[in-house]
Design an enzyme around this catalytic site. Structure first.
Site, short mmCIF file in Angstrom:
data_model
loop_
_atom_site.label_atom_id
_atom_site.label_comp_id
_atom_site.label_asym_id
_atom_site.label_seq_id
_atom_site.Cartn_x
_atom_site.Cartn_y
_atom_site.Cartn_z
N ASP A 97 0.84 -1.20 0.00
CA ASP A 97 0.00 0.00 0.00
C ASP A 97 0.88 1.25 0.00
O ASP A 97 1.69 1.46 0.90
CB ASP A 97 -0.90 0.00 1.23
CG ASP A 97 -2.09 0.95 1.08
OD1 ASP A 97 -1.89 2.09 0.64
OD2 ASP A 97 -3.21 0.52 1.38
N SER A 148 -6.95 4.38 -1.58
CA SER A 148 -6.78 2.92 -1.55
C SER A 148 -8.07 2.16 -1.83
O SER A 148 -8.03 1.06 -2.40
CB SER A 148 -6.22 2.49 -0.19
OG SER A 148 -4.92 3.00 0.00
N THR A 213 -8.13 -1.55 1.66
CA THR A 213 -7.68 -2.56 0.72
C THR A 213 -8.32 -3.93 0.97
O THR A 213 -8.91 -4.52 0.06
CB THR A 213 -6.14 -2.67 0.73
OG1 THR A 213 -5.58 -1.39 0.39
CG2 THR A 213 -5.65 -3.71 -0.25
N GLU A 370 -1.23 -7.82 2.21
CA GLU A 370 -1.01 -6.37 2.11
C GLU A 370 0.01 -5.87 3.13
O GLU A 370 -0.13 -6.11 4.33
CB GLU A 370 -2.32 -5.61 2.33
CG GLU A 370 -2.14 -4.10 2.16
CD GLU A 370 -3.28 -3.27 2.75
OE1 GLU A 370 -3.40 -2.10 2.35
OE2 GLU A 370 -4.02 -3.78 3.62
N ASP A 375 2.08 2.63 3.65
CA ASP A 375 1.29 3.81 3.34
C ASP A 375 1.21 4.76 4.53
O ASP A 375 1.39 5.98 4.40
CB ASP A 375 -0.12 3.37 2.92
CG ASP A 375 -1.07 4.52 2.68
OD1 ASP A 375 -0.88 5.25 1.69
OD2 ASP A 375 -2.01 4.70 3.48
N HIS A 417 -1.12 2.80 -5.19
CA HIS A 417 -0.82 4.19 -5.54
C HIS A 417 0.56 4.52 -5.01
O HIS A 417 1.18 3.70 -4.31
CB HIS A 417 -1.86 5.15 -4.93
CG HIS A 417 -2.01 4.98 -3.45
ND1 HIS A 417 -1.07 5.43 -2.55
CD2 HIS A 417 -2.97 4.37 -2.70
CE1 HIS A 417 -1.43 5.13 -1.32
NE2 HIS A 417 -2.59 4.47 -1.38
N HIS A 499 -1.16 11.11 -1.31
CA HIS A 499 -0.78 10.14 -2.33
C HIS A 499 -0.25 10.87 -3.56
O HIS A 499 -0.50 12.06 -3.76
CB HIS A 499 -1.98 9.30 -2.74
CG HIS A 499 -2.53 8.46 -1.63
ND1 HIS A 499 -3.74 7.79 -1.72
CD2 HIS A 499 -2.03 8.15 -0.41
CE1 HIS A 499 -3.96 7.12 -0.61
NE2 HIS A 499 -2.94 7.34 0.21
#
Length: 556
Positions: A97, A148, A213, A370, A375, A417, A499
């Site tokens: 992520d 996300s 996610t 994940e 992130d 992303h 992001h």
């Protein structure tokens, strides 16, 4: 500081002059040269050399690069001649992520420097050696830069979505509760496709299991924040929160392995919820207990675990379903994780257990893993924590590769992303990736290699004496420490770094991995999985063409 005037000659010329031997017996000349060498190293070398750990790399010659290129060409030819057209019995999707190209490059260098004491640039992360890769476009239906939830909807369902929505199509925008309840507007995911083919399924994450996610695998929601009943509010009244969808609805309640954080939204903790990131239940329900009762009432063996010890002691052979919730909210960053029986498992620990349990199904499985806190570290403008989580994510990929056969298992590693972190300046090769890159000739102050275009690390003030805005001198702090936040151009609140909108990469190995071969839309990833495993919309249309071997030239 660092305001000495540079010599007009280029650096190679300077260094050539410095290494010219003085006449023998001329002690004054020798001393003069030594002093000049010291001055140039201190004043003209990048500030990163000063007070920063520097790993001097080899200066590889022509033959080294020719040999490397020859090996790469051989591997490329092997890939082209030996494509795997088989049906994937198993599929594992790894999602880093926020792990954009910049974060991947930085982590690659960080790995070489931290784990092997090398300069770092010459290394690879494990998935970077996969035979197939592609660029993935990340824009949403209504945004140039993805979040996300909608991104995961695209690569898990094969349909692009609107910002902040989960498991719904273009007809549902953020907060449109009633539109999200219409089954015509809902989209099915790869986990649903796998279950319909009789496969086992699992999700592993370092975030809450109800977070954006993982939720895109099983939920349909007009707002990714509707993780529990207290988060619905008036606008979400009448909709079912994401935690309930996991425990009550298909395909969520049929997922064999569920591991991550999220005890609060699942109602499985009685401690007060003081974490603003996590929502708790007002309905008093313990969805984890209800999940267990649902399984046992149907004759299955289900286990709930909450720490590393419970995971390691799990009886794989006699367990059909497992839910591991290892944090009230998200799990800890890898740098902060307590590696003992009462602590949290690593991502690799969870991945290994998931594969072992899912592999009991002869029809195969689908697993999503994940690295979710990459992130969060980047949102906090903390590169070092982010890179530690990237390397923990890599450990999970390596663990999977050691447990599966890629002849019948498709593995895809990708990101949803990127972030707005950048690698800048002209630091010398081998310079600490967390260190100082160079200094600005404008304000004569140093700057770090890693910086952000926005974030809460901005540090500017107005200097009345100079009559202008000035920035902090980063040489006065330890830029390599956990918690250090590099300079940001645009000020944002803490944790508010955004992001980025550029493409991300996808790497693949296993059956049909060659379908990733150029720049693709993000929703294409789900269709690659469907085609490779003959499931979902491609269950009846996955006939393989006969490979064209006419391009092969046999040497006489």
């Amino acid at each position: 500081m660092f305001n000495a005037k540079k010599d007009d000659r280029k650096e190679p010329e300077l260094r050539r002059d410095l290494h010219t031997s003085p006449p023998r017996g001329t002690m004054a000349r020798r001393l003069q040269t030594m002093l000049l060498l010291t001055a140039v190293v201190v004043l003209s070398a990048p500030p990163s050399v000063l007070g920063q750990k520097y790993r001097r790399p080899r200066r590889e010659g022509q033959q080294y690069w020719k040999n490397m290129a020859s090996q790469d060409l051989k591997e490329a030819m092997d890939v082209a001649m030996n494509q795997n057209w088989g049906v994937a019995k198993n599929v594992i999707m790894f999602v880093g992520d926020g792990m954009g190209i910049t974060a991947t490059t930085a982590a690659r260098i960080y790995k070489g420097q931290q784990r092997f004491g090398r300069s770092g640039e010459e290394g690879y992360l494990r998935w970077e050696k996969f035979p197939n890769s592609a660029f993935i476009k990340t824009y949403l239906l209504d945004r140039q830069v993805a979040d996300s939830a909608a991104a995961a909807t695209a690569f898990f369902s094969g349909v692009k979505a609107n910002y902040y929505t989960i498991g719904v199509d273009n007809r549902v925008q953020k907060n449109m509760c009633f539109a999200s309840l219409d089954h015509k507007n809902q989209v099915s995911s790869v986990i649903d496709w796998a279950q319909k083919e009789g496969k086992h399924t699992g999700l592993v994450t370092t975030t809450r299991v109800t977070h954006a996610t993982p939720a895109a695998l099983y939920a349909h929601s007009a707002n990714r924040d509707w993780e529990c009943d207290t988060s619905l509010g008036l606008v979400g009244h009448g909709c079912k929160d994401i935690a309930r969808q996991l425990a009550e609805d298909e395909p969520g309640r049929s997922i064999n392995v569920i591991m991550g954080g999220g005890r609060h939204p699942m109602g499985s903790t009685y401690l007060p919820n003081t974490d603003p990131r996590s929502c708790g239940r007002a309905d008093g329900r313990n969805l984890t207990l209800e999940w267990l009762l649902h399984k046992t009432a149907r004759g299955y063996t289900a286990k709930y675990i909450h720490d590393l010890g419970g995971l390691l002691d799990l009886d794989i052979q006699n367990t059909d379903y497992v839910m591991g919730l290892f944090g009230d909210s998200h799990m800890d960053f890898e740098a902060d994780r307590k590696n003992h029986a009462g602590g949290q498992p690593s991502l690799a620990n969870m991945t290994s257990t998931a594969i072992r349990l899912l592999s009991k199904n002869r029809k195969g499985y689908f697993l999503m893993v994940e690295g979710g806190r990459i992130d969060h570290a980047l949102h906090n403008s903390e590169p070092r924590r982010a890179m530690d989580d990237v390397l923990a994510f890599e450990d999970a990929v390596t663990t999977a590769l050691n447990q599966v056969d890629t002849r019948d298992t498709l593995i895809i590693v990708t990101a949803d992303h990127s972030h707005v972190m950048t690698i800048n300046g002209y630091p010398v090769r081998g310079n600490n990736i967390l260190g100082i890159a160079d200094y600005s000739e404008t304000d004569k102050l140093p700057y770090t290699t890693l910086m952000f275009t926005n974030g809460h690390g901005y540090d500017y003030r107005y200097d009345a004496a100079q009559g202008k805005v000035v920035r902090a001198d980063v040489s006065t702090v330890n830029t390599t420490a956990y918690g250090y936040t590099p300079l940001a151009a645009v000020p944002m609140p803490e944790g508010g770094e955004t992001h980025g909108g550029e493409d991300v990469a996808a790497f693949a190995i296993g059956p049909m991995s060659h379908l990733l071969h150029r720049t693709h839309e993000q929703n294409y990833l789900a269709h690659v999985v469907g085609m490779a495993a003959c499931m979902g919309p491609h269950a009846s249309t996955c006939t393989r063409p006969k490979p064209d071997l006419s391009h092969q030239i046999l040497r006489r």
